[in-house]
Every structure is written in structure tokens, then in C-alpha cells.
Design a protein around this motif. Sequence first.
Motif, PDB file in Angstrom:
ATOM      1  N   THR A 159       0.816  -1.209   0.000  1.00 46.47           N
ATOM      2  CA  THR A 159       0.000   0.000   0.000  1.00 46.47           C
ATOM      3  C   THR A 159       0.849   1.258   0.000  1.00 46.47           C
ATOM      4  O   THR A 159       0.339   2.352  -0.250  1.00 46.47           O
ATOM      5  N   LYS A 186      -0.450   0.296  -6.418  1.00 44.60           N
ATOM      6  CA  LYS A 186      -0.912   1.513  -7.087  1.00 44.60           C
ATOM      7  C   LYS A 186      -0.184   1.679  -8.421  1.00 44.60           C
ATOM      8  O   LYS A 186       1.035   1.524  -8.489  1.00 44.60           O
ATOM      9  N   ARG A 212     -10.386 -10.582  -8.172  1.00 41.87           N
ATOM     10  CA  ARG A 212      -9.888  -9.208  -8.110  1.00 41.87           C
ATOM     11  C   ARG A 212      -8.679  -9.099  -7.185  1.00 41.87           C
ATOM     12  O   ARG A 212      -8.679  -9.623  -6.075  1.00 41.87           O
ATOM     13  N   ARG A 216      -5.065  -0.453  -7.361  1.00 43.27           N
ATOM     14  CA  ARG A 216      -5.711   0.802  -7.738  1.00 43.27           C
ATOM     15  C   ARG A 216      -4.985   1.312  -8.977  1.00 43.27           C
ATOM     16  O   ARG A 216      -3.756   1.505  -8.952  1.00 43.27           O
ATOM     17  N   TYR A 251     -12.758  -3.140 -10.182  1.00 44.78           N
ATOM     18  CA  TYR A 251     -11.495  -2.602  -9.669  1.00 44.78           C
ATOM     19  C   TYR A 251     -11.654  -1.134  -9.287  1.00 44.78           C
ATOM     20  O   TYR A 251     -12.537  -0.430  -9.805  1.00 44.78           O
ATOM     21  N   ASP A 252     -10.788  -0.696  -8.415  1.00 49.07           N
ATOM     22  CA  ASP A 252     -10.674   0.724  -8.090  1.00 49.07           C
ATOM     23  C   ASP A 252      -9.804   1.338  -9.184  1.00 49.07           C
ATOM     24  O   ASP A 252      -8.571   1.274  -9.118  1.00 49.07           O
ATOM     25  N   PHE A 253     -10.432   1.889 -10.217  1.00 49.78           N
ATOM     26  CA  PHE A 253      -9.666   2.394 -11.355  1.00 49.78           C
ATOM     27  C   PHE A 253     -10.299   3.685 -11.851  1.00 49.78           C
ATOM     28  O   PHE A 253     -11.434   4.025 -11.524  1.00 49.78           O
ATOM     29  N   ARG A 254      -9.538   4.393 -12.655  1.00 52.58           N
ATOM     30  CA  ARG A 254     -10.038   5.607 -13.296  1.00 52.58           C
ATOM     31  C   ARG A 254      -9.454   5.679 -14.698  1.00 52.58           C
ATOM     32  O   ARG A 254      -8.278   5.383 -14.908  1.00 52.58           O
ATOM     33  N   TRP A 277      -5.317  11.316  -6.847  1.00 54.04           N
ATOM     34  CA  TRP A 277      -6.325  10.270  -6.846  1.00 54.04           C
ATOM     35  C   TRP A 277      -5.754   8.957  -6.313  1.00 54.04           C
ATOM     36  O   TRP A 277      -6.383   8.258  -5.525  1.00 54.04           O
ATOM     37  N   ASP A 281      -6.240   8.285   0.020  1.00 52.74           N
ATOM     38  CA  ASP A 281      -6.477   7.895   1.412  1.00 52.74           C
ATOM     39  C   ASP A 281      -5.174   7.685   2.166  1.00 52.74           C
ATOM     40  O   ASP A 281      -5.157   6.986   3.162  1.00 52.74           O
TER      41      ASP A 281
END
Length: 281
Positions: A159, A186, A212, A216, A251-254, A277, A281
Motif C-alpha cells: 500500500t 498503485k 480481483r 488501484r 477494480y478501483d480504477f479511473r 487520486w 487515502d
Amino acid sequence: MTVRIPYFPLPIDQSDVTYEHGPYSVRHDDVQPGITSEFVLNDSEIYPGTERTVWVHRPADSSAAPLPVMIFQDGWWYLDPADGVRGAIVLDNLIHAGAIPPMIGVFVDPGVFPDIDDPRRRKNRNAEYDVFDGRYATFLLDEVLPRVHEIAPTIDNPTGRGLCGGSSGGNCGVTAAWHRPDAFSKVIALVSSFAQIPGGNPYPELLRATARKPLRIFLQENHRDIGWNEPEDNWFAENLRTAAALAEAAYDFRLVLGEGPHLGNQGGVLLPDALRWLWRD
């Protein structure tokens, strides 16, 4: 809270567009620059015979405590303060503003074979970045980060580790995290060359068939990337397929789509937003 976005007309010509940098991509008098060190890595066991420079950028007021780390492929291009990404400047500004935690920036050049004169055979970039295996992740973990740790201690936790790259460096970051989610969580992948992976882009199928992973991922792609309107080797389409599979797998994606061809302009301009982004957190 509603975010209001000012109106801006879309350009008719999508092939010749230049995005302007924002305030986080320029030096500010009230922001103390971080400290950049460098070393040459020429004894790799994973990529024998290669040589490369690695730059380590740490905050000016960093302590001896381990910090999170962002690792940038194509190191100098992402570090160069006069080019389009300006990674160290962006890190300094975001850390000063409290927009991301204090962290170490590691800028890793692709390997070259110093004894080979032919410019194409001299570069080991595609052999490192485009293959679908875990070697590059192992290279970072076993050969790069231990040397970085001697200069600036980094967190030994997925992380607290991010990867960033563009073109082949973009899919390189995704591949490294995919194979070693226990080490990297990430990824920023800009105009990624998924279509160039030998054997084809594996991610649309893999993402649908695999549980999954704790990743990110920030994707950026240009509408006029290589082969954008071709039935094969369509780099634009492969980015869209990867993004769609990430969405279907929750997924946590953009994904951010920009104008222009296979260039890093918008990706460089977006780096501050991508980092905010990624580390929100």
C-alpha cells in the motif's frame, strides 16, 4: 459535494492538441525543492550486461523514517524539469500542499547495453517493459529498492508503493503490479502499449477470469493513439478494452481520455491529479 467544471469547447481536430500544465507542475518560491541523488546500476543479474541510471528524489524535510515510494519508468524523461512530466517538481508541490503524503520518488531508466553501438540493439527497454512476466517487478524489488533504501528508506508494504509509466512503461507498471500485488498496489499507466505485449494484450481476458487483486489503477489514453481506427494493433482500443475489463471486475480504477496521438503531453499534465487520486487515502 458537487464539483463544477467550467465549460470548454471540444477541439474539432483531435490530432494536434497541446494541454497546458497546471500550478502543481511549476516551481513555486515558497516550496522547498527536494533532494535528488543518483546512482548507476550496472551489475544486474536479472538483465545481465545492462547499465542504467536511477535517480532518488526525497522531500527536503524528510526524516530517517521509511516513506512511501513512487517508482517511475523511463526515469529521466519523468524527472527532467524542462520536459513534459516534471515528476520531482510535482511531488514537491503536492507534498507541500498536503495533497499526498511525503514520499520518495524513484526514477529508473530502462537498461542499455553500453558495449553495443547499434541504437536499436543497444536499448533493452522493450525487453524489460513489454513482456508479460514478473521479471521487472523482481528487478525493482531485488536490485533497485535495496540501493534506494541506502539513500532513503522506503516502506516495505504494497500500500506504500506505486508505479508510474507511459507507453511501454505504462503496461510495464500494470504487469509488475499484476504479478506482484503483494509488493505494489498503485499504478499510473499513461497511453499504455498493451497492444505491443508479445502474444497480444492479456488483460481483458485475465481480468474477467481472475479474482480481483488489491490494485488501484489510473489509466490515461489519447483518442488518436497508434492504430486508433485499425482492426488490429489498435492501441486506443486495447486501452479501452482493459478499462472495460477493470470496470466489469469492480477494480478501483479511473480512465481519462484525451485528444492527440501517441504522446505524453496530457499524461504529464495530469500527473498531479493522478497522484492525488492514487494516494487519496
